[in-house]
Design an enzyme around this catalytic site. Structure first.
Site, mmCIF file in Angstrom:
data_model
loop_
_atom_site.group_PDB
_atom_site.id
_atom_site.type_symbol
_atom_site.label_atom_id
_atom_site.label_comp_id
_atom_site.label_asym_id
_atom_site.label_seq_id
_atom_site.Cartn_x
_atom_site.Cartn_y
_atom_site.Cartn_z
ATOM 1 C CG HIS A 237 -14.071 24.988 19.503
ATOM 2 N ND1 HIS A 237 -13.290 25.899 18.851
ATOM 3 C CD2 HIS A 237 -13.334 23.846 19.557
ATOM 4 C CE1 HIS A 237 -12.136 25.347 18.526
ATOM 5 N NE2 HIS A 237 -12.145 24.093 18.935
ATOM 6 N N GLY B 129 -13.764 15.846 20.701
ATOM 7 C CA GLY B 129 -12.546 16.457 20.164
ATOM 8 C C GLY B 129 -11.329 16.335 21.071
ATOM 9 C CG ASP C 88 -10.627 17.826 17.096
ATOM 10 O OD1 ASP C 88 -11.812 17.852 16.711
ATOM 11 O OD2 ASP C 88 -10.184 18.562 17.998
ATOM 12 C CG ASP D 21 -15.163 30.249 21.271
ATOM 13 O OD1 ASP D 21 -14.940 31.425 20.903
ATOM 14 O OD2 ASP D 21 -15.467 29.958 22.441
ATOM 15 C CG HIS E 265 -8.981 19.896 21.584
ATOM 16 N ND1 HIS E 265 -9.787 20.707 22.332
ATOM 17 C CD2 HIS E 265 -9.621 19.721 20.412
ATOM 18 C CE1 HIS E 265 -10.875 21.010 21.645
ATOM 19 N NE2 HIS E 265 -10.793 20.437 20.470
ATOM 20 C CG ASP F 26 -5.420 16.986 19.269
ATOM 21 O OD1 ASP F 26 -4.263 16.626 19.003
ATOM 22 O OD2 ASP F 26 -6.031 16.650 20.298
ATOM 23 N NE ARG G 82 1.461 19.873 8.417
ATOM 24 C CZ ARG G 82 1.553 18.629 7.981
ATOM 25 N NH1 ARG G 82 0.606 17.749 8.269
ATOM 26 N NH2 ARG G 82 2.579 18.235 7.266
#
Length: 135
Positions: A8, A55, A60, A80, A87, A90, A96
């Site tokens: 980030h 991202g 991502d 962060d 996002h 995402d 996951r």
């Protein structure tokens, strides 16, 4: 091994310092990154980095696709936690997928150090063994 480098905005400097500190280990592998992060890592470390989109613009998700297709072995994602991310869905999906496909993931410098040192010792070699068995 294929390593994704993501950070980030407020963590990009930390990731670059980390890559410089462990350059002798990291440079032995194929590097991927989201847009601006990849550009800065390449410029400031001299390492070759395959860049995906930024991202928030799908980077991502591109890395997530590599994870789902067993093309990514390690993720260093300096997040962060104190700043809202537009996002975030995402980001959650990427995390996951790492869990679903057992891809080692570090979301902070402390965990990243453990993973990179383990990478150097061969502790993550099981990823290559699993791939060979599937082929």
């Amino acid at each position: 091994m294929n390593i994704a480098l993501i950070a980030h905005d407020k963590k990009k400097d930390d990731l670059i310092r980390f890559v410089l500190a462990y350059k002798s280990i990291i440079e032995k592998h194929t590097l991927f990154a989201t847009g601006t992060t990849g550009k800065r890592i390449g410029e400031e470390t001299g390492l070759s980095v395959h860049r995906f989109r930024s991202g928030p613009l799908g980077g991502d998700q591109e890395i997530g696709s590599y994870i789902a297709n067993d093309k990514m072995d390690l993720i260093l994602f300096f997040r962060d936690p104190l700043t809202a991310q537009p996002h975030e869905p995402d980001v959650s999906a990427l995390i996951r997928l790492c869990d679903v496909y057992s891809v080692p993931l570090a979301t902070n410098m402390g965990t990243a150090e453990v993973l990179v040192r383990g990478l150097d010792r061969g502790d993550i070699a099981w990823r290559s063994i699993v791939k060979e068995k599937e082929e």
